[in-house]
Structures are given as structure tokens and as C-alpha cells.
Design an enzyme around this catalytic site. Sequence first.
Site, mmCIF file in Angstrom:
data_model
loop_
_atom_site.group_PDB
_atom_site.id
_atom_site.type_symbol
_atom_site.label_atom_id
_atom_site.label_comp_id
_atom_site.label_asym_id
_atom_site.label_seq_id
_atom_site.Cartn_x
_atom_site.Cartn_y
_atom_site.Cartn_z
ATOM 1 N N LYS C 79 0.863 -1.195 0.000
ATOM 2 C CA LYS C 79 0.000 0.000 0.000
ATOM 3 C C LYS C 79 0.890 1.232 0.000
ATOM 4 C CE LYS C 79 -3.821 1.872 2.843
ATOM 5 N NZ LYS C 79 -4.590 1.618 4.083
ATOM 6 N N SER C 154 -9.526 1.615 3.500
ATOM 7 C CA SER C 154 -8.686 2.381 2.609
ATOM 8 C C SER C 154 -7.662 1.533 1.861
ATOM 9 C CB SER C 154 -7.955 3.476 3.386
ATOM 10 O OG SER C 154 -7.130 2.923 4.376
ATOM 11 N N SER C 178 -9.557 -0.713 7.847
ATOM 12 C CA SER C 178 -9.073 -0.549 6.478
ATOM 13 C C SER C 178 -8.349 -1.723 5.850
ATOM 14 C CB SER C 178 -8.175 0.691 6.401
ATOM 15 O OG SER C 178 -8.980 1.847 6.535
#
Lengths: 96, 492, 514
Positions: C79, C154, C178
Amino acid sequence: MSISRADVVKVSLLARLQLTDEQLNEMTEQLGQIVGYVEQLGEVPTEGVQPMAHAIELRNAFAEDVAQASLSCGEALENAPHHSDEGYLVPAVLGD
Amino acid sequence: MSNAYTTVIGLEVHVQLATQSKLFCRCSTRFGAEPNTQTCPVCIGMPGTLPVMNREAFCLALKTAVALNCKIPEFTKWDRKQYYYPDLPKGYQISQFDLPMSENGYLEISDPKGSFEPKRVSIIRAHLEEDAGKSVHDEIAAKGDSLIDLNRTGTPLLEIVSEPDLRSSLEARIFLNELKLLLTYLGVSDCNMQEGSLRVDANVNLHVPTQGESVPTPIVEIKNMNSFRAVERALDYEAARQYQQWQETHQTLGNAPKQTRGWDEPAGVTRGQRSKEESSDYRYFPDPDLVPVTVTPDELEELRDSLGELPAALGRRLTEQHGLSQYDAQVLVNQGRPLVNYFLEVIELGTDSKAAANWVTQEVLRQLKDREETIEQFNVPPDALAELIAKIKSGDIPSTRGREVFEVMSGAGQTVAQAMDALAIAEVDLSDLSSLCEKLLATNPKIVADVQNGKLKAIGSLIGQAKKQNPNVTPDQVRETCLQMILSQGQQ
Amino acid sequence: MSLVHLTATEQKRLLSTGEISSLQLTETYLDRIATHDGRVGAFLRISADSARRRAQEIDARRRAGQPVGKLAGLPIAVKDVLCQRGERTTCGSRMLEEFCPPYSATVIEKLLAEDAVLIGRTNMDEFAMGGSTENSAFQQTHNPWDLQRTPGGSSGGSAACVAASMAPLSIGTDTGGSIRQPAAFCGVVGLKPTYGRVSRFGLVAFASSLDQVGPVAQTVEDAALLLEVIAGHDPRDETSLPEPVPAFSASVGKPLENLRLGVVPDHFAAGLDSEVEAAVRAAIETYAGMGATIKEIALPHAKYAVATYYVIAPSEASSNLARYDGVHYGYRTDEPAMLAELQAERKQLAAEGKQAAVEELDSALVRMYRRTRAEGFGPEVKRRIMLGTYALSAGYYDAYYLKALKVRRLIRQDFNRAFEEVDLIASPVTAAPAFRLGEMVNDPLAMYLVDLYTVSANLAGIPGISLPCGQTSAGLPIGLQLLAPALEEDRLLRGARMVEQATEWHTQRTPNLD
């Protein structure tokens, strides 16, 4: 309870955000809703309850006082949007 | 000092702690580096970086707080003080808000000249926080921009806040001197205002007796004072200015906003600073990246024991145990522990403390000053000074020549014996002394007659003559020998 | 069967015997990415060249009989919120679009030390704020199961890339759900460790007391392997726990005997999608069938969890994001334009005779900050900064922030009590499966409420895992959440593995892409 537009204007300065009139209106409404929602926390009895700022109970985490190499000036300034050879440049701060 | 009003002063002192590295990262804290050469991702506040507390910084801060007689709570934590400024890269300063590491201490001050009664100045709190960077406004090179140097960001600072217990600029200066002395003895800071390792802000107002009441004027914060002398001058100026302001406006504390004024050293005035930012809402909250610190009573005990003798206690020992005057004791203590130790060694060897104090506070200090040396570099070790003083006392060295000998010893690094040799000061041979006195008596029959008639003091005039012929004779030797000869003559 | 449909554990075995090479594996994934990511949009940047070089280097070492790390040769997606030296780290934001850190996160260093092949940086909601990856400043990620739907957020990119078999493993972060929520929406396994189990050094902070880095994988076994590598004490992070890391991958296959599984009746109230409820209940039944005792427990303060979270997280975020001011790194507004704007305003106000307003006008520096942040941040980030600033401001601190910290402790105490009676807690991950793109963008509060099952674990600091336990009739994945006490990831993984092994949900493939 909702937030007043004046509150939102004040907070936008504290937060260093520039908001258009339209954004201010929208923000006032949205923040009002959210604050209205979180206000339910007020109904929870918390007499004598210790606030929990950390999710762990650790104490006394230290590093030893040994100087190590720093970034070079060039490395430090590499990501700076506006800089001279010596340092970061910003619009003049008066009263220095 | 004015009778028309009382000046009320509180001081806020920021002390840079003498660690090798910064408070939350391992960048060096050495003074004088080129701009932006002592930074790293942590102190630049780059995304993803985290602070880790420097153990030595906490120890030095704790030592200082203990030496200032503060209460040390068992639990302390750090908070974020949030505001925006280019020299504050994270947009917050890691400081301490509601649970500082120490509070409620004091520092005792006194004036040897007696302008005020010895008093205790209360310390509200002493807490540990990080320093910000520097911004420089350069019209020419930076063309109206400000240049930011982050070298100083993250340096450990101890913020010491006093109660407004000070009542004059003199008290303020003495407070700062005492504080600096204490910090120097503890070895926690260089205390160098020129290098910025000690900074002072003052909060001043007046209490004006008005119709039977004491009315306080608005508090003014004074910044930008770069020496203790400047603090004194600024406070004097400010008190006078505030009194004039009072006479014009009669504004009292509470119905005027707190002002900030900067001291302008060349002009000798304070000037109002335009603080246009909203009266800052710092939005303090506990820093989630730093875990709290606990200090146990045992650890505190251990720390207290390790502090060593502090200036106040040392001064008391010198006056109470060794009979020094307060003035002499202060002079010695102010020079630092090494000089005090030197003095103590001299009297350890049997030297009279008053004589030793005189020699150390006058002759030794003068030599150190002239040579720009420290006591550690000084050529005359304690035992040599003790020997010198003893020889002067015994008469081996004429008291008038004592300083000469000392100067040779300190200049050439010679022993007492070597210096005496070099100056041809010798113990007078007793037969030389006898023959000298015989000669003197023979050439001064009137004096002999006077002495025989009871005027013993007449011997005095022989001494000068004796010295001219042999500089090594001491007055006492001449007097005694001549008297004996005259008396025995008289018996014949 | 394609290599990409093997689990990481299986790939690791084949790599170690030499049956496949890392270069081969990496090329296969790069192909897969080239074929499918145009539609999925999971990756912001792909490091094809450096990944190939790394793969070759590791293959060479292996052939030479040299020791190689636990993840040797496995491609891993990260990420875009973890700093990687020399790589752009954007956090899905214009504010950091050009930012190239001179240091790497501890997690990145650990992955590299175990010879992982970092294949690319995945898309995310800006600064990890969001539940749909719609808040990314750069692109939209699509749910591989239904490209019209969000992958969650997210860590939407990290979940989507594993779901679409574009990487066998990925790294996500979880502040309020997330990792777990996108894992549920995308039908993969996602784990949030105990707070402090994985170092946060180099993780761009959203909410410091809630953030954790965690693994996303196809199976629980794979997640255990990745967790084992990234976990561990870090002296660069004061909040990092000193406890040693158990060998999760060695023990994950051992079922839990006499498992007491807690279930909260309130979790199954109105508002829960009936298909989600059915799938979660079925999973719980599966546990019962394996001999577990199912116990009803209460978490009395659970209903306040979202409110508590949405005070604490934005408060910390407002502080963590104050550093983005255009001075030292990151985006800065166009200064000449900014000065011109100020000049024009001054003139206008002067012309209107509003002298006081002229005095009150922003200084150039303040205007620079305000424009930079207004332009650099998207609407959700701005909203949370405003909310957090408000909650911490004078007059409101006690009623909001301090109050929330107290309720947080009560939420944690609820868990402490519950875990005296049960070993794990089972619940849905979300009240409904993946929602449509654009469905929630105009209703921030509704979006926040999606987090209702996940935020408690972050507030309490306990570990949680999401794993697939069903599908809706429309073919959308449904996730089961398990929660364990602090530092009990071993129990969590073993418990999750039990139901995974008893069902086939982890073998399901995204229909569109195969």
C-alpha cells in the site's frame, strides 16, 4: 446541536485550510451532522474512568544519547518545494 | 527602586541540555554547523517518522529539577502543542502540558551587598520539550523570503518557569546568575546565551499603590534579551515605561490584553510586537507516539545522592566550616567546583583558611585571568601554594616579596625553592645576620642608646638599613637579633 | 492451473525445490497485472524492472546454495502509505505526489531482509481516510468481483490485487477497519495485528494510536507467514511491543481445542443484510460442528464505538497532517498566483473601504499554508482535519476528545470482560457487501457507519481478522470477522484456519477476470 458557520470559519483558520463560501456551507452542514452523531457520547457515564490515549501500557521507552550521521544538506532539501543551497524558503515571516 | 510602584517580575528560562544528540533523534546538537547539515527524517518531521526519547536528556532534566527542589511526580507524559510556523516542521512542538516532569521548586538568592533580603524564588515548573529551528529574514540574498534552518529543531530544552517573585532587575540578574551557576555545577548545560543554549523571557507588571490599594498593571512579556545585562537593562526600561503608561492610561491587569514586546539592545528600548495570529489555541493533547515515563522513589533517591555538592551547600560549608566571609565564599563558588577544590586542597595541607582565601581569590584568580587559563591548566599546584604561604608566614620569604615569588612560580612553572633561588631569596645565614647586626649597632650608637633607655621602637629604623645590605633579612629577624645584642650589651 | 492460483505457501514450496524460479513467478504476475489492472486499477505504480532484477538476484543466490529469506522470491504489493527509500510514496494524495523519502519503513526493511520481491505500490483512500478507495487523488480501484463496485478501503488496492490474483500477498494498513473491510468486500484474508505488534516507523500516520500494518493474502496460512515476517519490536517506535514473535506459520494449522466462540446478539440487529447474516451464522455453525462452544456475550459500549472512533481518529489525524504545509516537502501552492490573489483581495477590500478587513487579511505565509492544504488535500481529508481540529479546540476538548478517550477505555474493558468467558469473538465484518461506486460519496456519515463492526478492535488495540465465509446471490464476497485478545494472533490465526479448512470460500476465483 450543530456547528455554526462562524465556528467553521474559525476552525478553518486553525486548520490552515482555505474554503470557498460554498465549501464553508457544505462543511458546516456535514460537520454539523457528524458532530450531532458523536454527541451521543455525552450520554455515557464516565465518572472515574481514566482516559485511554494509548492502546498499549508501555512506559519508559528510551534511546541512548549517541550522535549519528545526519542527512547531508542536499539530501534534506531534496523534497523541498522551494529552497536555496542553504535552506528552505518561505514567504517572509515578519517580526523575526 | 521606586516607592511609587513595585515591579513584579517572573522569568521563563529555556536551557539547552548538554546532550550529544537531539531529544527525539540521533542528530548531533553541536553548535555552529552549516545550515541544514544536522537534520534527519525524524527532526524534519517527514511523513512516517516517529520520536524516541533521549535517555540522557531526561536524566539531565531530572537532575536539574531535583537540584531546584522540585516535586517529581511518579508519572509524566508529553503533549503536542500545535501551531503553524516554518521553523516547526511537524506543525506541533512536543512539550509537556498538564503533567510536567517537575513542579513547585525554588532557588534561593541573596545579594552580598545587601540590597535585598535573601529570599526564595519559587519555581512553578520545569519541563522537557524540543526546540524549534531558526528562520532568517534576508532581504538581499533571499529576496524577501525567509530562510529556514532546521539544525536546531529537536534540541532538548528544559523550560524553567518562576513565580513572579522577583521585585527588581537586580534580583532578576542575581536569579539568573544563581541558576546558571547551578546548571554549570550540575554539568547539564553550557549556559551560553551567545550560542543560544540559555534563553530568557520575562513577564513584568507593576503594583501601584492607589488610594490605599495595590493595583496591578497589565502583564507584558519581554523577549529578545541576549545577556543577563540586557535582561537587567530591559527590565529597568520596561518598569519605567509601564509606570509612564499607567499614569497616562490607568489600565489595569485584566482589562487590557497581554502584550509582547521585544528588547532592542542598540536603542535601549522595548518595542511592541505585532502578534497577529489568533491568541493561540494550542490544542494540547497527549502525544500518541510517546509512552509516558515513570520515576520511582528509589530512582529519585539514587539521583539525589549522585548530584554532588551544589553551589549553595558549598558556599555554606566554606563560611560555616572554614570561616570564610560570605563575599570570599561567593567568589570561590562562582568560579566553579575545580577552583573550590583547589582551595580546599590548600587548606587541607594546613594553610590558614583566611590566608588561603586571600591568595586564591586575589593572586591566583588574577594570574588565571591574565593568562586566560583555567585552574586545571594552572602552573602552581595546591601544595606549592601551601608551601609558599607557609614560608611567608615563617619569614623564610619576606612578606613583601611573596607576590614576586608567586609570579615566578606561575610564570615559569617553578617550585618555591627554584623561585626563591631565581630571586636570590635565601634563608639568611645566622652568622651573616649577627655580623650585619653588629655592624649596624656599631654605626648607630644613638639608636642603641634610645633602645637602652626604653624606646624599643627605635630599632625600626635599623631595618631599612639592614635590608639594603641584605635583602633577604626579614624585619623580625633584624629586630630580634639587634634587641638581643643591645640587651646583652647592656648587661655587660 | 496457473501459478497465480496457488497460495503463497505453495509457491514458496515450489520455489524452494527449484521447480519454479522467482523470475518466472514474477513475470507471470507482471503479465497478469498488464492484462487485468487496466480494469481493476489496484496499482498506482508497478516496479517491473526492479522486481525482475530482484527476482533474478534471489534465484541466483538460491541456485548457489546460499541461504534465502522466508519470503524469498515471492512478489508482494505494498500500500502506497509505507515509506520506501528512493520510491515515490504518495499516500494516494496530491500533497505527496512527488515525495520520495530518503528512508524506508521498518516493515519494508523486514520484507527486503526476507527477500521479498516488491512488485508495486497499491492504491488507497487518501491518507488512509475512507472505506472505498474513492478518496484516492489519482485513480479509482474497482472490485474484481464486480467492477462497478468499490473494493472497500482504505486498503482497496491491496485487497483488490490479491483478489484478482495480481499478487500472492500484499501489505495493507488498518486504522478503523481498512484491511478487514476491503478484505471482506474482495473475498480475501486480511489481518489487523495487536496494536504495537508491527512497527509504525515509516508508516505515514493517520491516527497514531489506532494505525497498524497488516497482511492481505488468499489464505489464513499465507497471512500467518507474512505476519511473522513483519511483526517484532522496533527501537525506532516507542509504541512497539517488546514481546517476541511466535512462529505463526508453524502453528497456524493446529486447530483450537475446546474453543469458546463469543457472539454478540446486538451485532445481528436490524440493518444487517440478510445474506451477510446467513453466511456469518453458517460460519458460526461450522465452528459448533467442530466442537466449539458458542456463547452469547455482551459488549455494552459497542454502539458508541463509531462515535468514539470518529472523534479520536480525526483528532489525531488533524495533528498528524499539520506537517503538510508546503514548506519542507510535498506540494506547495503556486506562490505568484497566491500573492496575486492576496493582492487582489486587499485592493477589493480597500476599495470597499473595509480597512479592518484589510488588517485581518491573511499574511502571505498563512495564505500559502491555506492554499497549499486546500489544493493538496481532497474533501474527505479536509473534513476529518476540520472535525479533529474542532474536537481538540479550546472549549470542546473535554466534551469531545477527552470524553471519547474515556469511552474508549470502557470499550476495551468490555473486551477484557468478554475474553474471560470466550476465546474468540465472531461477527460480521460489514453490514452489507461491497457497495456501488459513487453510492456513498455524498453521505460521509453513512460511509462512517460502514465501520461499525471493525472500529472497536482498533480502539481496544486487539487483533482481528477477516476471511471469506460466503457469497451473496449476486456473487459478492461476504466476510467473517474474528477478534482475539491482545497478542493472541496465534489463537486468531488457528481459529480462522479451522473454518477456512472446513469450507471452500478461499478457493473461489473472481469470475470476471478468469
